[in-house]
Design a protein around this motif. Structure first.
Motif, PDB file in Angstrom:
ATOM      1  N   LEU A   1       0.737  -0.944  -0.154  1.00 59.28           N
ATOM      2  CA  LEU A   1      -0.369  -0.029  -0.427  1.00 59.28           C
ATOM      3  C   LEU A   1       1.214   1.201   0.383  1.00 59.28           C
ATOM      4  CD1 LEU A   1      -2.840   1.550  -0.695  1.00 59.28           C
ATOM      5  CD2 LEU A   1      -2.325   1.180   2.358  1.00 59.28           C
ATOM      6  N   PRO A   2       1.933   1.282   0.953  1.00 65.43           N
ATOM      7  CA  PRO A   2       2.260   2.892   0.403  1.00 65.43           C
ATOM      8  C   PRO A   2       3.677   2.761  -0.814  1.00 65.43           C
ATOM      9  CG  PRO A   2       2.832   1.324   2.876  1.00 65.43           C
ATOM     10  CD  PRO A   2       2.722   0.336   2.048  1.00 65.43           C
ATOM     11  N   LEU A   3       3.903   1.846  -1.477  1.00 70.58           N
ATOM     12  CA  LEU A   3       4.609   1.823  -2.644  1.00 70.58           C
ATOM     13  C   LEU A   3       3.344   2.167  -3.775  1.00 70.58           C
ATOM     14  CD1 LEU A   3       6.764  -1.450  -2.059  1.00 70.58           C
ATOM     15  CD2 LEU A   3       7.215   0.837  -1.714  1.00 70.58           C
ATOM     16  N   THR A   4       2.465   1.963  -3.316  1.00 69.32           N
ATOM     17  CA  THR A   4       1.347   1.698  -4.425  1.00 69.32           C
ATOM     18  C   THR A   4       0.859   3.780  -4.453  1.00 69.32           C
ATOM     19  OG1 THR A   4       0.436   0.075  -4.464  1.00 69.32           O
ATOM     20  CG2 THR A   4      -0.836   1.283  -4.901  1.00 69.32           C
ATOM     21  N   LEU A   5       1.122   3.911  -3.191  1.00 69.81           N
ATOM     22  CA  LEU A   5       0.901   5.848  -2.822  1.00 69.81           C
ATOM     23  C   LEU A   5       1.920   6.348  -3.020  1.00 69.81           C
ATOM     24  CD1 LEU A   5      -0.813   7.646  -1.729  1.00 69.81           C
ATOM     25  CD2 LEU A   5      -0.126   7.319   0.687  1.00 69.81           C
ATOM     26  N   LEU A   6       2.835   5.950  -2.977  1.00 70.97           N
ATOM     27  CA  LEU A   6       3.665   6.838  -3.477  1.00 70.97           C
ATOM     28  C   LEU A   6       3.984   6.874  -5.374  1.00 70.97           C
ATOM     29  CD1 LEU A   6       7.134   5.903  -0.640  1.00 70.97           C
ATOM     30  CD2 LEU A   6       5.575   7.696  -1.538  1.00 70.97           C
ATOM     31  N   THR A   7       4.010   5.081  -6.158  1.00 68.69           N
ATOM     32  CA  THR A   7       3.368   4.934  -7.525  1.00 68.69           C
ATOM     33  C   THR A   7       3.323   6.205  -7.730  1.00 68.69           C
ATOM     34  OG1 THR A   7       4.810   3.080  -7.411  1.00 68.69           O
ATOM     35  CG2 THR A   7       3.707   3.591  -9.299  1.00 68.69           C
ATOM     36  N   GLY A   8       1.607   6.586  -7.282  1.00 67.54           N
ATOM     37  CA  GLY A   8       0.253   6.770  -7.526  1.00 67.54           C
ATOM     38  C   GLY A   8       0.765   8.860  -7.654  1.00 67.54           C
ATOM     39  N   TYR A   9       1.313   9.058  -6.955  1.00 65.86           N
ATOM     40  CA  TYR A   9       2.044  10.219  -6.697  1.00 65.86           C
ATOM     41  C   TYR A   9       2.404  10.241  -7.665  1.00 65.86           C
ATOM     42  CZ  TYR A   9       4.092  14.364  -4.736  1.00 65.86           C
ATOM     43  OH  TYR A   9       4.665  15.462  -4.575  1.00 65.86           O
ATOM     44  N   PHE A  10       3.564  10.218  -7.903  1.00 65.27           N
ATOM     45  CA  PHE A  10       5.220  10.094  -8.932  1.00 65.27           C
ATOM     46  C   PHE A  10       4.572  10.230 -10.444  1.00 65.27           C
ATOM     47  CE2 PHE A  10       8.639   9.708  -5.343  1.00 65.27           C
ATOM     48  CZ  PHE A  10       8.632  10.860  -5.189  1.00 65.27           C
ATOM     49  N   GLY A  11       2.911   9.414 -10.369  1.00 64.59           N
ATOM     50  CA  GLY A  11       2.847   9.245 -11.458  1.00 64.59           C
ATOM     51  C   GLY A  11       1.530  10.134 -11.744  1.00 64.59           C
ATOM     52  N   MET A  12       1.628  10.899 -11.236  1.00 66.09           N
ATOM     53  CA  MET A  12       0.659  12.243 -11.482  1.00 66.09           C
ATOM     54  C   MET A  12       0.650  12.695 -13.309  1.00 66.09           C
ATOM     55  SD  MET A  12      -0.938  13.417  -8.305  1.00 66.09           S
ATOM     56  CE  MET A  12      -1.566  12.280  -7.250  1.00 66.09           C
ATOM     57  N   ASN A  13       0.411  13.692 -13.889  1.00 67.06           N
ATOM     58  CA  ASN A  13       0.842  13.880 -15.078  1.00 67.06           C
ATOM     59  C   ASN A  13       0.138  15.596 -14.956  1.00 67.06           C
ATOM     60  OD1 ASN A  13       0.727  11.556 -16.356  1.00 67.06           O
ATOM     61  ND2 ASN A  13      -1.160  11.337 -17.347  1.00 67.06           N
ATOM     62  N   PHE A  14       1.502  16.501 -14.160  1.00 73.61           N
ATOM     63  CA  PHE A  14       1.759  18.070 -14.111  1.00 73.61           C
ATOM     64  C   PHE A  14       2.680  18.836 -14.675  1.00 73.61           C
ATOM     65  CE2 PHE A  14      -1.174  16.337 -11.096  1.00 73.61           C
ATOM     66  CZ  PHE A  14      -2.323  17.397 -11.066  1.00 73.61           C
ATOM     67  N   SER A  15       2.245  19.198 -14.969  1.00 68.10           N
ATOM     68  CA  SER A  15       3.655  20.200 -15.825  1.00 68.10           C
ATOM     69  C   SER A  15       4.717  20.380 -14.681  1.00 68.10           C
ATOM     70  CB  SER A  15       3.281  21.035 -16.900  1.00 68.10           C
ATOM     71  OG  SER A  15       2.694  22.307 -16.181  1.00 68.10           O
ATOM     72  N   ALA A  16       3.665  21.043 -14.115  1.00 75.06           N
ATOM     73  CA  ALA A  16       5.105  22.317 -12.633  1.00 75.06           C
ATOM     74  C   ALA A  16       5.144  21.071 -11.410  1.00 75.06           C
ATOM     75  CB  ALA A  16       4.547  23.290 -12.699  1.00 75.06           C
ATOM     76  N   MET A  17       5.517  19.812 -11.599  1.00 74.16           N
ATOM     77  CA  MET A  17       6.139  19.155 -10.457  1.00 74.16           C
ATOM     78  C   MET A  17       7.285  18.969 -10.022  1.00 74.16           C
ATOM     79  SD  MET A  17       4.342  15.481 -10.307  1.00 74.16           S
ATOM     80  CE  MET A  17       4.139  14.284  -8.620  1.00 74.16           C
ATOM     81  N   PHE A  18       8.019  19.449  -9.229  1.00 75.92           N
ATOM     82  CA  PHE A  18       9.902  19.443  -8.652  1.00 75.92           C
ATOM     83  C   PHE A  18      10.439  17.656  -8.453  1.00 75.92           C
ATOM     84  CE2 PHE A  18       7.661  19.619  -5.092  1.00 75.92           C
ATOM     85  CZ  PHE A  18       9.096  19.141  -4.164  1.00 75.92           C
ATOM     86  N   SER A  19       9.207  17.534  -8.210  1.00 76.11           N
ATOM     87  CA  SER A  19       9.748  15.618  -7.552  1.00 76.11           C
ATOM     88  C   SER A  19      10.012  15.384  -8.890  1.00 76.11           C
ATOM     89  CB  SER A  19       8.412  15.563  -6.525  1.00 76.11           C
ATOM     90  OG  SER A  19       7.496  15.295  -7.216  1.00 76.11           O
ATOM     91  N   VAL A  20       9.468  15.463  -9.671  1.00 70.62           N
ATOM     92  CA  VAL A  20       9.190  14.773 -11.584  1.00 70.62           C
ATOM     93  C   VAL A  20      10.315  15.562 -12.018  1.00 70.62           C
ATOM     94  CG1 VAL A  20       8.812  13.460 -12.910  1.00 70.62           C
ATOM     95  CG2 VAL A  20       7.188  14.092 -10.677  1.00 70.62           C
TER      96      VAL A  20
END
Length: 612
Positions: free
Chosen positions: A527-546
């Motif tokens: 579940l934590p890995l799925t949560l983090l994967t969903g966070y880093f997989g968001m399609n935003f143009s201004a996203m400093f973590s990506v």
């Protein structure tokens, strides 16, 4: 069937059918047991022949003008015999169907109706007659006809030196039972119990003025041969008999077998290989055809034996046979026992004991002690069943503890039902033994009071004497303890079977919970890995973590989160795993030290099983 006058004591027929013209029907005098019994000659009573009265005493004499009957041929005589047999069977079935509620109780062999109802019960019996005292013993064995001839002789009475006479009959046959009933004046109700008893009959003791009657249900383990025959022939049609029926008459031609058939073929001029053709033009059987048929039979036999082995490996039931043993104890020291199963070796241990002078049966020469020995023998047979149930339950328990299956639960359920049935049929034996010990004298007194009730007041009444002696009652106490042990063991086995069934279902529920628990743990880890994967997989143009970091930044966040959550939620499982590893290491170290001789090996205590 001829009608009988109910008010006539002789029971003579009022009407008769036409088929009775060539066969005189015999009607016996039937005295009631309330009056004095009729005395019969020894030879006639032994042969079980009733007093006859011909129905037809007159017949039309053929005159000179009457037509003469032509002699009947063999086929006509055969047809006439078959017709008479069918008419007799129809009469018997009609009479039995009419006997319902309200029929007169008891079976009196002096009546013609008894012969019509039970005359078809013919079976080849084995009758053993044993006379003994403390210093001498003689044993004679007869069949049906030999026993009839022996009773017809004048020297069949018991000699003065013999204190006890034991007559044991293997099988139920009307000719033998009627002879015994007439010779020893058995009560009609007791004879009815012998003829109408079933495998579900309750064990009981009935007191009569002249004898004590005991019916006990014998529980014995089914023999291996009987079990194999039952399995191998279970697919036969109901109209086919897997074993030959026993007949009363001995057929010497039946032992010839193939030799008689080969002789008949040789006499007719036929051959198995190169003989002439039959009238239909078919070729005779050749050696090749017989070989293929024998091959098919051998394949079928092997398949049946393989099926038998599979069934025996998977069968956890205890197969028990139930048969009735009837005992008559007379006042003059005569004991008559009748076992419903022919060719049985049930009483062979008692016969062996009677051959030894040092045994208690020969030393005391007490007929009631012989009854006690027979009861003890029946209870010992039941003790073997208890041991077999214990072994079967132990095997089922070990299999369930290793790997529970629904097949084992089904076997436990069947065993629990069998134990309930065994207990229901064994409980009357306990009441029977207790009644013989405690109420023997009281029941004899009640029978004597009813017998002498017609005497005037003040008449001298003989003292009451029970059927069971004091020593027999003492030994019956041990038999009572054995029956109590059997019943308590049955209760214990029933409880264990129910506990194993409950354990199996509880274990099944536990395994289901464990499976759900593993799935929950996997979900907690992912579940934590799925949560983090969903966070880093968001399609935003201004996203400093990506945009400003690589994939290494994902693991920099995920690894610390997993390091905190996994021990937090799985702390109990981690402790359990560590403890299991420590136990294995300690056991391995102890085994090494025992093998090296540093510490002594543990002593195993064996449990000794004692019956009774």
């Amino acid at each position: 069937m001829p009608r009988e006058d109910s008010g006539s004591s002789s029971g003579a027929s009022l009407t008769s059918d036409e088929e009775d013209y060539d066969r005189q029907e015999l009607v016996a005098v039937s005295p009631t047991y309330a009056s004095a019994p009729t005395t019969f000659p020894p030879a006639a009573a032994a042969a079980a022949k009733p007093t006859v009265q011909p129905i037809r005493t007159t017949a039309k004499t053929a005159g000179p003008m009457s037509p003469q009957r032509a002699p009947l041929g063999p086929h006509a005589r055969r047809f006439r015999q078959v017709a008479q047999k069918l008419i007799q069977m129809h009469r018997t079935s009609t009479f039995i169907s009419k006997m319902g509620a309200g029929a007169e109780p008891g079976v009196d062999p002096r009546r013609n109706t008894a012969h019509q109802l039970y005359g078809h019960l013919t079976q080849l019996c084995t009758i053993d007659v044993c006379d003994y005292n403390s210093v001498r013993s003689t044993t004679r064995t007869y069949d049906n006809s030999g026993f009839k001839d022996w009773l017809a002789r004048a020297d069949h009475k018991r000699e003065s030196w013999a204190k006890v006479r034991w007559i044991h009959v293997n099988g139920i046959s009307w000719d033998v039972l009627s002879m015994l009933a007439l010779e020893y004046d058995m009560h009609p109700l007791a004879l009815e119990d012998v003829l109408h008893s079933r495998h579900t009959s309750r064990s009981k003791a009935a007191y009569y003025s002249k004898h004590l009657f005991i019916r006990i249900l014998v529980h014995a383990l089914k023999e291996e041969e009987d079990f194999e025959d039952e399995i191998l022939h279970e697919d036969h049609p109901r109209t086919e008999s897997p074993i030959p029926m026993q007949t009363l008459k001995y057929d010497p031609d039946a032992t010839l077998g193939k030799n008689s058939r080969a002789t008949s073929r040789k006499a007719s001029g036929s051959s198995t290989s190169n003989g002439p053709r039959d009238p239909e033009g078919k070729l005779p059987r050749t050696f090749t055809q017989e070989r293929w048929q024998n091959r098919d039979a051998d394949i079928d036999r092997r398949a049946r034996m393989a099926k038998l082995q599979v069934i025996k490996d998977q069968d956890e039931r205890v197969h028990v046979t139930l048969d009735n043993l009837f005992m008559f104890l007379l006042r003059d020291g005569t004991v008559i026992t009748i076992f419903a199963k022919p060719n049985s070796d049930l009483v062979d241990p008692i016969k062996t004991r009677l051959k030894s002078r040092d045994g208690i049966l020969r030393a005391t020469a007490d007929p009631s002690l012989l009854i006690e020995s027979l009861l003890d023998l029946v209870v010992d047979e039941a003790l073997e069943i208890v041991d077999r149930y214990q072994d079967a339950l132990t095997k089922l328990e070990s299999k369930i503890l290793i790997r529970p299956k629904m097949r084992l639960v089904r076997a436990l359920h069947i065993m629990s039902g069998d134990l309930a049935l065994r207990k229901r049929s064994l409980e009357p034996i306990k009441s029977l033994v207790f009644g013989l010990r405690r109420y023997d004298l009281d029941r004899c007194k009640a029978v004597q009071e009813a017998e002498f009730a017609h005497l005037p007041p003040g008449s001298e009444i003989p003292p009451v004497i029970g059927f069971m002696s004091h020593k027999a009652k003492i030994y019956l106490a041990d038999v009572h303890d054995h029956v109590d042990y059997i019943l308590s063991s049955m209760d214990l086995f029933t409880t264990q079977a129910e506990n194993l069934i409950s354990y199996t279902f509880n274990l099944s529920g536990y395994m289901t919970n464990e499976t759900m628990r593993r799935l929950t743990l996997i979900t907690m880890i992912c579940l934590p890995l799925t949560l983090l994967t969903g966070y880093f997989g968001m399609n935003f143009s201004a996203m400093f973590s990506v945009m400003e970091h690589s994939d290494l930044f994902f693991w920099e966040i995920a690894i610390p989160v997993m390091a905190v959550l996994i021990p937090l939620f799985m702390w109990s499982d981690i402790k359990r795993g560590v403890h299991k590893v420590q136990k294995r290491l300690a056991a391995r170290q102890a085994a090494i030290e025992i093998k090296a001789g540093r510490i002594p090996a543990p002593v195993k205590h064996r449990k000794h099983h004692r019956r009774g």
